[in-house]
Each structure stands twice: as structure tokens, then as C-alpha cells.
Scaffold this active site. Sequence first.
Site, PDB file in Angstrom:
ATOM      1  N   GLU A 263       0.901  -1.157   0.000  1.00 53.81           N
ATOM      2  CA  GLU A 263       0.000   0.000   0.000  1.00 53.81           C
ATOM      3  C   GLU A 263       0.928   1.192   0.000  1.00 53.81           C
ATOM      4  O   GLU A 263       1.631   1.425   0.975  1.00 53.81           O
ATOM      5  CB  GLU A 263      -0.881  -0.106   1.247  1.00 53.81           C
ATOM      6  CG  GLU A 263      -2.118   0.727   1.146  1.00 53.81           C
ATOM      7  CD  GLU A 263      -1.887   2.020   1.865  1.00 53.81           C
ATOM      8  OE1 GLU A 263      -1.403   2.953   1.185  1.00 53.81           O
ATOM      9  OE2 GLU A 263      -2.162   2.102   3.057  1.00 53.81           O
ATOM     10  N   CYS A 300      -2.551   7.816   4.674  1.00 52.12           N
ATOM     11  CA  CYS A 300      -2.491   7.339   3.283  1.00 52.12           C
ATOM     12  C   CYS A 300      -3.599   7.985   2.473  1.00 52.12           C
ATOM     13  O   CYS A 300      -3.484   8.159   1.272  1.00 52.12           O
ATOM     14  CB  CYS A 300      -2.690   5.832   3.211  1.00 52.12           C
ATOM     15  SG  CYS A 300      -2.188   4.918   4.638  1.00 52.12           S
TER      16      CYS A 300
HETATM   17  P1  NAP Z   1       9.592   3.494   3.728  1.00 55.48           P
HETATM   18  O1  NAP Z   1      10.822   4.271   3.614  1.00 55.48           O
HETATM   19  O2  NAP Z   1       9.022   2.934   2.472  1.00 55.48           O
HETATM   20  O3  NAP Z   1       9.886   2.291   4.742  1.00 55.48           O
HETATM   21  C1  NAP Z   1       8.914   1.321   5.060  1.00 55.48           C
HETATM   22  C2  NAP Z   1       9.602   0.034   5.446  1.00 55.48           C
HETATM   23  O4  NAP Z   1      10.237  -0.548   4.315  1.00 55.48           O
HETATM   24  C3  NAP Z   1      10.693   0.215   6.485  1.00 55.48           C
HETATM   25  O5  NAP Z   1      10.687  -0.914   7.325  1.00 55.48           O
HETATM   26  C4  NAP Z   1      11.947   0.256   5.658  1.00 55.48           C
HETATM   27  O6  NAP Z   1      13.084  -0.193   6.338  1.00 55.48           O
HETATM   28  C5  NAP Z   1      11.616  -0.712   4.556  1.00 55.48           C
HETATM   29  N1  NAP Z   1      12.322  -0.404   3.313  1.00 55.48           N
HETATM   30  C6  NAP Z   1      12.165   0.709   2.564  1.00 55.48           C
HETATM   31  N2  NAP Z   1      12.947   0.633   1.472  1.00 55.48           N
HETATM   32  C7  NAP Z   1      13.613  -0.530   1.546  1.00 55.48           C
HETATM   33  C8  NAP Z   1      14.569  -1.167   0.709  1.00 55.48           C
HETATM   34  N3  NAP Z   1      15.002  -0.602  -0.417  1.00 55.48           N
HETATM   35  N4  NAP Z   1      15.045  -2.363   1.085  1.00 55.48           N
HETATM   36  C9  NAP Z   1      14.618  -2.932   2.234  1.00 55.48           C
HETATM   37  N5  NAP Z   1      13.740  -2.379   3.068  1.00 55.48           N
HETATM   38  C10 NAP Z   1      13.229  -1.196   2.726  1.00 55.48           C
HETATM   39  O7  NAP Z   1       8.436   4.299   4.405  1.00 55.48           O
HETATM   40  P2  NAP Z   1       8.401   5.118   5.801  1.00 55.48           P
HETATM   41  O8  NAP Z   1       9.668   4.939   6.545  1.00 55.48           O
HETATM   42  O9  NAP Z   1       7.156   4.735   6.439  1.00 55.48           O
HETATM   43  O10 NAP Z   1       8.229   6.644   5.443  1.00 55.48           O
HETATM   44  C11 NAP Z   1       8.947   7.282   4.509  1.00 55.48           C
HETATM   45  C12 NAP Z   1       7.991   7.784   3.454  1.00 55.48           C
HETATM   46  O11 NAP Z   1       6.973   6.812   3.157  1.00 55.48           O
HETATM   47  C13 NAP Z   1       7.203   9.008   3.838  1.00 55.48           C
HETATM   48  O12 NAP Z   1       7.889  10.197   3.636  1.00 55.48           O
HETATM   49  C14 NAP Z   1       6.000   8.891   2.928  1.00 55.48           C
HETATM   50  O13 NAP Z   1       6.258   9.449   1.690  1.00 55.48           O
HETATM   51  C15 NAP Z   1       5.799   7.440   2.730  1.00 55.48           C
HETATM   52  N6  NAP Z   1       4.668   6.867   3.472  1.00 55.48           N
HETATM   53  C16 NAP Z   1       3.513   6.717   2.796  1.00 55.48           C
HETATM   54  C17 NAP Z   1       2.446   6.144   3.418  1.00 55.48           C
HETATM   55  C18 NAP Z   1       1.190   5.952   2.690  1.00 55.48           C
HETATM   56  O14 NAP Z   1       0.297   5.433   3.266  1.00 55.48           O
HETATM   57  N7  NAP Z   1       1.079   6.309   1.449  1.00 55.48           N
HETATM   58  C19 NAP Z   1       2.527   5.697   4.720  1.00 55.48           C
HETATM   59  C20 NAP Z   1       3.725   5.849   5.410  1.00 55.48           C
HETATM   60  C21 NAP Z   1       4.794   6.434   4.741  1.00 55.48           C
HETATM   61  P3  NAP Z   1      14.109   0.847   6.985  1.00 55.48           P
HETATM   62  O15 NAP Z   1      13.359   1.429   8.146  1.00 55.48           O
HETATM   63  O16 NAP Z   1      15.252  -0.001   7.364  1.00 55.48           O
HETATM   64  O17 NAP Z   1      14.412   1.855   5.962  1.00 55.48           O
END
Ligand code: NAP
Length: 506
Positions: A263, A300
Site C-alpha cells: 500500500e 495514506c
Molecule cells: P519506507 O521508507 O518505504 O519504509 C517502510 C519500510 O520498508 C521500512 O521498514 C523500511 O526499512 C523498509 N524499506 C524501505 N525501502 C527498503 C529497501 N530498499 N530495502 C529494504 N527495506 C526497505 O516508508 P516510511 O519509513 O514509512 O516513510 C517514509 C515515506 O513513506 C514518507 O515520507 C511517505 O512518503 C511514505 N509513506 C507513505 C504512506 C502511505 O500510506 N502512502 C505511509 C507511510 C509512509 P528501513 O526502516 O530499514 O528503511
Amino acid sequence: MSFMPHGKHLIAGEWIGTEQVFQSEPAYGDAHPFSVGTPELIDQAVQAAEEAFWRYSQTSRAERAAFLNAIADEIENRAEAIISIGNQESGLPEARLKGECGRTTGQLRLFSSLILAGDYLDRRHDEALPDRQPLPRPDLRMMQRPIGPVAVFGASNFPLAFSTAGGDTASALAAGCPVVVKGHGAHPGTSEIVAEAILSAIEKCGLAKGVFSLVQGGNRAVGQALVQHPLIKAVGFTGSLGGGRALFDLCAQRSEPIPFFGELGSVNPMFMLPEAISARGTALGQGWAASLSLGAGQFCTNPGIAVVVAGSEAEAFIEAARFSLSECGAQVMLTDGIAAAYNAGAEKMGLEKGVDNLLTSTFYSREAKPFLFKVAAKDWLENHSLSEEVFGPLGLVVVANDVEEMYRVARSLDGQLTATIHMEDGDTALARRLLPVLERKAGRVLANGFPTGVEVCDSMVHGGPYPASTNFGATSVGTMAIRRFLRPVCYQDIPVELLPQDLAEV
Ligand code: NAP
């Protein structure tokens, strides 16, 4: 009641520490050290989940329902401490976390009732027709069965309802699948105490300990190892488009590809139809500002874009939104990184061609304030980056010259979680034209409401065409979420005494 995290991983009932640690980054209070996850721990957790699957997948619906209820009870027993550490780590207000805690236990109990009722099994029976010509028909029965160990990534923006014991975990456990959670680094202590609640429920219900494990992060290799583990059969994920896409690609590249239920991002456009803007533009502007700034815009389903037709009434709507947003105080964001990404995204948008800055703000560290921008539909249509999500309380008004241009904006949208029409009776013809477009673009279409409240129920769809999600046939909220972790099995001429109990009854 305060909770002092020990910082260990929960691997099949054992709390295990590792030498390398990372520090939590709470919004308030002291940071705590947490063991960094490793691919070896992932392997141990997944192997234990696979072993547990053989027994857990054969448990009765009543046993699993009791387990889900026990998890809800154990969370409630710790609610005060959970909310307190959740508040420290995420900066989300206690009242919001209290609501989220109730939603989390409500989801667990909802899945408990769902599996007890049994309809989710979609049981079918085509009886044998031994005398059928030219060929007899065998006895055929079908039922949904659990798929195997499931990986769940905790979400930053819902430390409870989309994390350790959130909707993904609840639906997978309800289906009969063991779960390995990769904890989100934004709230490791919250993950730990919820994992403690799940372990307590496992012990009380006498289930195999491998049914649930939590591996904390601190290293990208953890998430990668989890989705690539050959014994993992599906992944539930909520997060960024970039992170989700990277993990989705890893799932697709496996020798046995598996479904990745990601999502991801959505700007949740709202179409403000002319009669509605004329009748109640000011109220709509105020309503939009309230929805956009709720929870510092970190939902979201945050409605990031409002599409209007140019005119003085549209200007009144914009002014009402601008004024209400300008009155919003600063709100703490979930992490320093998310706050920095919000700031950078807002700055970039303000520099794009044709974009007017209606409300800009500067903010300190994690404390975000709203931004509001305006752009002509012509410029928006020529610049795809303006349709990308900026996670936070940022609104963009897209001003169309006429309803034809508004329709073109709708047609050009990417996949969305939600799309909204604000309308009066006089807008019905235009709404009727827009609806087939919006239902093709979004998982949920609303009239005269704001999309930020997501009801957890049978009819809810929280998903949508890419990039809103990576699997348009699924939802991560509501009872239909269980389907992600089931697959249909047909039993042909299997003697009744060998059939699973649930199917023998049909
Ligand atoms: P994220 O950076 O996508 O991380 C989510 C999870 O995935 C974390 O456990 C992260 O681990 C892991 N992950 C991300 N990239 C990875 C990769 N290349 N390889 C392995 N694991 C990976 O999201 P976030 O930390 O929740 O927030 C950052 C951004 O996500 C926000 O600025 C926003 O734009 C977006 N967000 C969107 C929604 C939505 O509902 N649309 C919700 C929450 C966040 P690590 O912690 O080790 O990086």
C-alpha cells in the site's frame, strides 16, 4: 504505566539480542538502544514460522478466533504503556493513539468473528454425477486454505493499527498463516511491547511459538532478506512508493515469485463540482483544511489535491482553505526523515512552473505546518511530478478553465486509494460523467465526504490501481483483507474422512 524496552528481537518465543544496536529517535523522552536485525535472525524466524505452519494451518477456526481475541485482550492489558511509548516514539497525540489502539483490538476481534462465521472460506461443492454422459463427473469441493508464512512490514504512520498486531498481521493469523514482522524503525519500543502481548496470547492459547516473530530493523538487509526468504509466501507492506517498489521488485525476481501487497502512495484527489462550490465553498474549504491537516497530514488517504473550475466561488473555497490552514499550529511528524522529506517536497513544489505559493511555512525540526499551492490545470497536466504524493499537510488546488478540463484532469490521474466528488443536485450530470473515470482510478470513491476516515468493515477497500497499491485486487483494511493470505484448493474425490473438517461439513 511506563515501559522500558529491552531492545531485543522476538524469535519464536525467545527474546534475542544482537551486538550491534541502533538508537530509537523518539519525539519526546529518552532514546533507547535496540538490537539491529540480521538476515540470520530472519532465517531463524521464518524457519520457525514454516514449522509452526503445519500445525497452525490445521487449527480449528474456533482456536484461531480465541487466539485473536486473546491478542486483543493482552493489548488492552498493556494499553496504557503501549499508548505512552507510542506517543513518545511517534509524536502522535495520546488521544489519537488511544483511538488507534481501539481500532487494533477491534480489527483482531472482527477477524475473530469473521472466521467463526466461516463465509470467508467460500466453500463450494459440485456433487459427483456418476451416470452423467458421455463422462461421469467426479465429486469436487473447494475451500480457501492458508498460504504459509507471511511477512509484514510495520508502517510508520500507524504504529498500532498497521504495524506489529495491525490489519496485515490480524488477517494473516486469522487465515491460518504464521507471521514474521519487520518492525519499523520509527517505533521499535511500541513494536516490542505489542510483540510481548502477542507472545503472551500464544502461550495462553498453547500455540507453537513460531506462529509469530518480530525482527527489528536498523539495516536494509533485514527487509530484503525477509521478502527473499524462500519460505515466505506473501508480503504485507505500507510505506513509500520507492521502498515498496524496491521490495516488490525483489519479490518478482525470486525463483518463486510471491505476491507483494504494498500500500504505497496516493494524493486522493477531490473534485469540487461547480454547484457544490457555489452552495458551500467556504465550508468545503474549511472541511478540506481539517482533513488535510489531520495527524499532520500523515494518512495514506490524505486529500492532497482539490480540483475546481475557475471563478469567484472557487476563489472563496481556496481562501477558506488557506485561512483555516494558516490557523493550524505546528504538529510533530513521525520521524526526522519524514519531516525532512515533507519540507523538501514542499520546497520543490513551490518552484515548479506555474505553481503559486498560497501558504508557505518554515518549521523547526519535526514540527510541520501546512503548505497550500495553486496551479492551472494546463500546467498540472504537463507536469507529472505535481501529481506525486508529498507526505504531510500539503494541499494543491488544480484550477480548470471549465468542466471539460476538469474531466481531462480526472482521466489523467494515476491509481489512487480514494477519489472524491463534492456535489449538489445540479452537479449530477457532471458527476455521472466523472464516476466511471474515478472508479477506474481509485479503490474507494466518495461523495460529499473527506477520505481520511477509513471504516474497518466488510465493504471497505483500502487499495487501488498502481501506484496506490501493487495489487489492485486486494485491500489492506476490512474483512476482505484476509483473501490476500488464502488460496483456493479443489479436493476431487477425496474421501470425506480425509477432508479438512470445515469442508467435510459442506
Ligand atoms: P519506507 O521508507 O518505504 O519504509 C517502510 C519500510 O520498508 C521500512 O521498514 C523500511 O526499512 C523498509 N524499506 C524501505 N525501502 C527498503 C529497501 N530498499 N530495502 C529494504 N527495506 C526497505 O516508508 P516510511 O519509513 O514509512 O516513510 C517514509 C515515506 O513513506 C514518507 O515520507 C511517505 O512518503 C511514505 N509513506 C507513505 C504512506 C502511505 O500510506 N502512502 C505511509 C507511510 C509512509 P528501513 O526502516 O530499514 O528503511
